[in-house]
Design an enzyme around this catalytic site. Structure first.
Site, PDB file in Angstrom:
ATOM      1  CB  SER A 152     -12.153  27.125 -28.553  1.00  0.00           C
ATOM      2  OG  SER A 152     -12.461  27.872 -27.401  1.00  0.00           O
ATOM      3  CE1 TYR A 165     -11.162  22.840 -25.007  1.00  0.00           C
ATOM      4  CE2 TYR A 165     -11.491  25.217 -24.929  1.00  0.00           C
ATOM      5  CZ  TYR A 165     -11.882  23.968 -25.373  1.00  0.00           C
ATOM      6  OH  TYR A 165     -12.992  23.844 -26.182  1.00  0.00           O
TER       7      TYR A 165
HETATM    8  N1  LIG Z   1     -19.253  23.342 -25.965  1.00  0.00           N
HETATM    9  C1  LIG Z   1     -18.667  24.472 -26.295  1.00  0.00           C
HETATM   10  O1  LIG Z   1     -19.120  25.568 -25.921  1.00  0.00           O
HETATM   11  C2  LIG Z   1     -17.442  24.459 -27.167  1.00  0.00           C
HETATM   12  C3  LIG Z   1     -16.919  25.673 -27.555  1.00  0.00           C
HETATM   13  C4  LIG Z   1     -15.796  25.692 -28.364  1.00  0.00           C
HETATM   14  C5  LIG Z   1     -15.227  24.515 -28.784  1.00  0.00           C
HETATM   15  N2  LIG Z   1     -15.745  23.324 -28.373  1.00  0.00           N
HETATM   16  C6  LIG Z   1     -15.081  22.124 -28.866  1.00  0.00           C
HETATM   17  O2  LIG Z   1     -16.000  21.359 -29.607  1.00  0.00           O
HETATM   18  C7  LIG Z   1     -15.655  19.979 -29.510  1.00  0.00           C
HETATM   19  C8  LIG Z   1     -16.861  19.193 -29.017  1.00  0.00           C
HETATM   20  O3  LIG Z   1     -17.182  19.682 -27.735  1.00  0.00           O
HETATM   21  P1  LIG Z   1     -18.477  19.282 -26.888  1.00  0.00           P
HETATM   22  O4  LIG Z   1     -18.936  20.521 -26.262  1.00  0.00           O
HETATM   23  O5  LIG Z   1     -19.389  18.471 -27.718  1.00  0.00           O
HETATM   24  O6  LIG Z   1     -17.779  18.424 -25.742  1.00  0.00           O
HETATM   25  P2  LIG Z   1     -18.109  16.957 -25.227  1.00  0.00           P
HETATM   26  O7  LIG Z   1     -17.273  16.777 -24.007  1.00  0.00           O
HETATM   27  O8  LIG Z   1     -19.574  16.747 -25.119  1.00  0.00           O
HETATM   28  O9  LIG Z   1     -17.553  16.057 -26.427  1.00  0.00           O
HETATM   29  C9  LIG Z   1     -16.191  15.769 -26.595  1.00  0.00           C
HETATM   30  C10 LIG Z   1     -16.080  14.308 -26.888  1.00  0.00           C
HETATM   31  O10 LIG Z   1     -14.714  13.958 -27.086  1.00  0.00           O
HETATM   32  C11 LIG Z   1     -14.555  12.642 -26.584  1.00  0.00           C
HETATM   33  N3  LIG Z   1     -13.160  12.289 -26.321  1.00  0.00           N
HETATM   34  C12 LIG Z   1     -12.385  12.677 -25.299  1.00  0.00           C
HETATM   35  N4  LIG Z   1     -11.183  12.062 -25.383  1.00  0.00           N
HETATM   36  C13 LIG Z   1     -11.219  11.281 -26.485  1.00  0.00           C
HETATM   37  C14 LIG Z   1     -10.294  10.387 -27.079  1.00  0.00           C
HETATM   38  N5  LIG Z   1      -9.070  10.205 -26.587  1.00  0.00           N
HETATM   39  N6  LIG Z   1     -10.678   9.767 -28.212  1.00  0.00           N
HETATM   40  C15 LIG Z   1     -11.890   9.954 -28.734  1.00  0.00           C
HETATM   41  N7  LIG Z   1     -12.819  10.759 -28.211  1.00  0.00           N
HETATM   42  C16 LIG Z   1     -12.474  11.422 -27.091  1.00  0.00           C
HETATM   43  C17 LIG Z   1     -15.378  12.644 -25.301  1.00  0.00           C
HETATM   44  O11 LIG Z   1     -15.675  11.321 -24.899  1.00  0.00           O
HETATM   45  C18 LIG Z   1     -16.604  13.415 -25.748  1.00  0.00           C
HETATM   46  O12 LIG Z   1     -17.597  12.550 -26.258  1.00  0.00           O
HETATM   47  C19 LIG Z   1     -14.447  19.915 -28.560  1.00  0.00           C
HETATM   48  O13 LIG Z   1     -13.264  19.915 -29.319  1.00  0.00           O
HETATM   49  C20 LIG Z   1     -14.563  21.191 -27.779  1.00  0.00           C
HETATM   50  O14 LIG Z   1     -13.316  21.590 -27.281  1.00  0.00           O
HETATM   51  C21 LIG Z   1     -16.850  23.263 -27.578  1.00  0.00           C
END
Ligand SMILES: NC(=O)c1ccc[n+]([C@@H]2O[C@H](COP(=O)([O-])OP(=O)(O)OC[C@H]3O[C@@H](n4cnc5c(N)ncnc54)[C@H](O)[C@@H]3O)[C@@H](O)[C@H]2O)c1
Length: 270
Positions: A152, A165
């Protein structure tokens, strides 16, 4: 056709596959001929994603998982090997944040709840380590495989308020480099470990932080846009090309990198 970027017939497992970014990436890769395993906690959402992929002529399966539970992830791997015989890529996209691991808008560090800090660290960091440990066994036997972790912007410089985070994502970038060296040294160059660092993509995790109910940007949302040379948030599909690159032969000499996909956010100083 140029095969360099091909993911055709590659078996790609995605933790957090029911999430916004994971489901977009999975749907895209299936469209490119990959066999996609959507791993998530929500069966209904996962089955719906798989049904949509199949309607579009792709191959996919859903597996209920918990990235914090090695026994469950081991069973997931067994199910994948039973269905497809191998696993070519693991995308560690499960992650998330909790209010108690952040400092509130008017709060101070003293409000931080160590239990929630710990849970955010565990979900993001240990929740990447556990699937990596489990899936790596199959990759070592195959002598090939690609792992892509989800870092991130907050890994490079911690975002204000986002304490747990940011620490977890910094850990993921560090772990990515650790593993790249570890697996190349012990198991050869067939197994590569990289990370992607998405900039700001509007998802359920950050929507309330960045936008108001009427869709306008919050003060924090405006701050992000001000610091993004492209002057907008990312669209989930804009991660697809970088993921395809990282799990295809196009990146076969690339390991230990954190690929930034952020509209320039990380370059911005003043
Ligand atoms: N959206 C952004 O702008 C952004 C930016 C940087 C990094 N990220 C990272 O990208 C990844 C995906 O993010 P996203 O935006 O799609 O978020 P999201 O919340 O839509 O998806 C994350 C998923 O992880 C699942 N999850 C949570 N706990 C879990 C567990 N114990 N076992 C299995 N699954 C579990 C959730 O149910 C969810 O479906 C994450 O690691 C997030 O930190 C996102």
């Amino acid at each position: 056709m140029n095969e360099l970027f091909s993911v055709k017939d590659k078996v790609v497992a995605i933790t957090g596959g029911t999430g916004v970014l994971g489901s977009e990436i999975g749907t895209y890769l299936a469209g490119q001929g990959a066999k996609v395993v959507i791993m998530g906690r929500r069966t209904e959402a996962g089955e719906a994603i798989v049904a949509r992929i199949k309607e579009q002529g792709g191959e996919a399966m859903f597996l209920k998982t918990d990235v914090m539970d090695a026994t469950v992830v081991e069973q997931n791997l067994k199910d994948i090997l039973a269905a497809y015989g191998r696993v070519d890529a693991l995308l560690n996209a499960a992650g998330g944040n909790m209010p108690g691991a952040t400092v509130g808008p008017d709060g101070t560090f003293f409000d931080l709840k160590p239990e929630e800090f710990e849970r955010v660290l565990s979900l993001n960091l240990t929740g990447t380590v556990i699937p990596t440990q489990v899936f790596l066994k199959a990759m070592v036997e195959q002598k090939e495989g690609c792992i892509v972790n989800f870092s991130s912007m907050s890994a490079f410089r911690p975002l204000s308020r986002i304490c747990g985070y940011s620490a977890a994502k910094a850990g993921i970038s560090n772990f990515t480099q650790f593993m790249a060296n570890e697996v190349a040294t012990k198991f050869g160059e067939g197994i590569r470990v990289n990370a992607i660092a998405p900039g700001f993509f509007l998802t359920e995790q950050n929507r309330a932080l960045l936008t108001n109910p009427d869709g306008s940007y919050t003060g924090r949302g405006q701050d992000v846009i001000r610091q993004t040379p492209f002057k907008r948030f990312g669209k989930p599909e804009e991660l697809n090309g970088t993921i395809q690159y990282l799990i295809s032969d196009a990146s076969r000499f690339v390991t230990g990198t954190v690929a930034v996909v952020d509209g320039g956010f990380n370059t911005f100083a003043i």
